[in-house]
Structure formats: structure tokens, C-alpha cells
Design an enzyme around this catalytic site. Structure first.
Site, PDB file in Angstrom:
ATOM      1  N   ARG A 158       0.816  -1.227   0.000  1.00  0.00           N
ATOM      2  CA  ARG A 158       0.000   0.000   0.000  1.00  0.00           C
ATOM      3  C   ARG A 158       0.846   1.272   0.000  1.00  0.00           C
ATOM      4  NH1 ARG A 158      -5.160  -0.543   1.090  1.00  0.00           N
ATOM      5  NH2 ARG A 158      -5.337   1.572   1.887  1.00  0.00           N
ATOM      6  N   ASP A 173      -4.759   6.823   5.104  1.00  0.00           N
ATOM      7  CA  ASP A 173      -5.054   5.620   5.872  1.00  0.00           C
ATOM      8  C   ASP A 173      -5.038   5.925   7.370  1.00  0.00           C
ATOM      9  OD1 ASP A 173      -5.352   3.968   3.726  1.00  0.00           O
ATOM     10  OD2 ASP A 173      -3.380   3.033   3.871  1.00  0.00           O
TER      11      ASP A 173
END
Ligand code: 4F9
Length: 254
Positions: A158, A173
């Protein structure tokens, strides 16, 4: 932004488990070649005819211990195909807790070797010769280190440039700012009695950002006071947190 393509090698007895990474965002990143993922089967480094990888613990007691030699050979094999100085990490409940900042740090490395074990763990001498350090994904015991290694690989992916679509961002995030994520809402605006906080429909970006920050702080204060203790607050955040604590004191934690 790293221009080199990272190479991660995972050593395990069940390399097939890592096939689960071929779905969703990690799957696309692997397809796009944003990283190389190699699997090293520990069994391939055991000795015929029995190919044993474990043995009984010295001193007695239940369970089995992973033998020194197969894991040492597997790590040597991983080192032979990875960039020099790639750290060797063993996933273990005895490790330091994995955090998003550690993930970001590991995502910048050109190479990484993840050693996973089953049974009661590794012959301790591997820590003196082959393992650099251990990481834990939580205070619980699993049947093996494969799922924690896969979690770490997913989290690293990610962070790689190009892994997330344009509409997503690793910076947004949870944990990237040291706090838990705020609540999200999508259509329809009304579900029975349940509406959407008015501010989110207001179009006032500054008010929305402030509301989201307050939500993050509230959630973090309620469920993860340990994160609040570690966070360094600016004036605005401190004022929001003070207001939260005043309206909803958290007697349980403190
Ligand atoms: C590894 C648990 C990392 C949590 C490895 C059994 C583990 C684990 N974090 N449990 N083998």
C-alpha cells in the site's frame, strides 16, 4: 519515491498461503510488477529422506522447535537472490509491535527477507546468526507466521508508489497521522431515522476537515488511549481533545 523495485522473499512451509495476496490492491500491484515477491519453501532446504524441519525441545516440554539448519539454509538462499544488506525479519509474538511507521520504513528498502515459523518457534541460535529482529502483529498466537508476513507484505504494498488508485491515498489511511480513522458515510443520505452529519453535506471543506479531525480524536480517545498518549498535539488538536474529554470523560482508561 523509490525508483528501485523492492524484492521481498518469504520463507515458509506453506508458500501457497501467499497466493491470497493475488487479490485486490496487492494483486494488482504484483501484476503491475511494482515489487518482486519470492517464495522459499523451507522444506526444500531440509535433508532427505525425511525432510524434517523440527525436533523436540531440549529441556523437555510440549511442542516442537524449528531446527537450525533448514532455516539457516533457506535464509542463505534468500540472501543469494536479494539485494545486499536486506534485513531478515522473523514474524513472532515475541517481536516488537508492528506499526504503520515501521511499515513505511520497510517499504523504502530494496530488499526484505521474511522468515516464518510454526510450532513453538525457532532454535534460538538462529537469532545470533541469521535473524536481524522480530516483529509481532498483535498479542495473540496463530498457527504460524505466514498470515502476519502476508499482513506485513500487504501493508508495505500500500505504501509503494502507484499501488493505490488515484482516488485512494496511503497518507489518508488510519494511523498515518497517528490517530484512528474518522467515520465515513455514503448515499443514501437517509436510512430510516439515520441521517448523515449535516456538516458533511455543507460543502464547507474546512468545517468538514475539522469535524473529521474531532471524530478521529474522539474514536482514538475512546478505544486507543495509548495512541493519544504517544501523539504530539498541535493547538487545534489539543483544544478539540479537551472539549471531547470534558463532554465524555474516559474514566476507564486515563
Ligand atoms: C507472529 C503472532 C506475529 C503475532 C507466529 C504463531 C505471530 C505468530 N504476530 N504466532 N506464530
Amino acid at each position: 519515491m523509490s525508483l528501485i523495485k523492492p524484492h521481498i522473499a518469504a520463507i515458509s512451509l506453506f508458500p501457497d498461503m501467499f497466493n491470497a495476496l493475488h487479490a485486490g490492491i496487492p494483486g494488482r500491484a504484483l501484476e503491475q510488477g511494482l515489487l518482486t515477491l519470492s517464495h522459499i519453501n523451507l522444506r526444500d532446504h531440509a535433508t532427505p529422506p525425511h525432510y524434517r524441519v523440527d525436533d523436540r525441545p531440549y529441556g523437555g516440554g510440549p511442542g516442537m522447535v524449528m531446527s537450525y539448519e533448514p532455516m539457516a539454509k533457506a535464509i542463505d538462499a534468500a540472501k543469494a537472490i536479494l539485494p545486499k544488506n536486506s534485513p531478515v525479519i522473523h514474524l513472532s509474538p515475541q517481536g516488537a509491535p508492528l506499526t504503520q511507521s515501521k511499515v513505511i520504513e520497510l517499504a523504502k528498502l530494496p530488499g526484505l527477507i521474511l522468515a516464518t515459523s510454526r510450532y513453538e518457534g525457532l532454535d534460538a541460535r538462529l537469532h545470533e546468526t541469521h535473524i536481524d529482529y522480530e516483529l509481532s502483529v498483535g498479542d495473540f498466537v496463530l498457527s504460524g507466521g505466514e498470515l502476519p508476513a502476508m499482513s506485513l507484505i500487504d501493508a508495505i504494498i500500500r505504501c509503494l508508489p502507484g499501488a493505490l488508485g488515484d482516488s485512494q491515498s496511503a497518507e489518508e489511511d488510519s494511523f498515518s497521522n497517528g490517530l484512528l480513522d474518522y467515520s465515513h458515510y455514503t448515499r443514501p443520505a437517509q436510512i430510516g431515522d439515520l441521517g448523515v452529519p449535516k456538516v458533511l453535506l455543507s460543502g464547507d471543506h474546512e468545517a468538514i476537515a475539522q469535524w473529521r479531525l474531532k471524530e478521529s480524536l474522539k474514536k482514538t480517545w475512546q478505544t486507543r488511549p495509548d495512541l493519544i498518549k504517544r501523539h504530539s498535539f498541535n493547538q487545534n488538536e489539543q483544544a478539540l481533545l479537551d472539549a471531547i474529554i470534558q463532554t465524555k470523560p474516559n474514566d476507564f482508561h486515563q
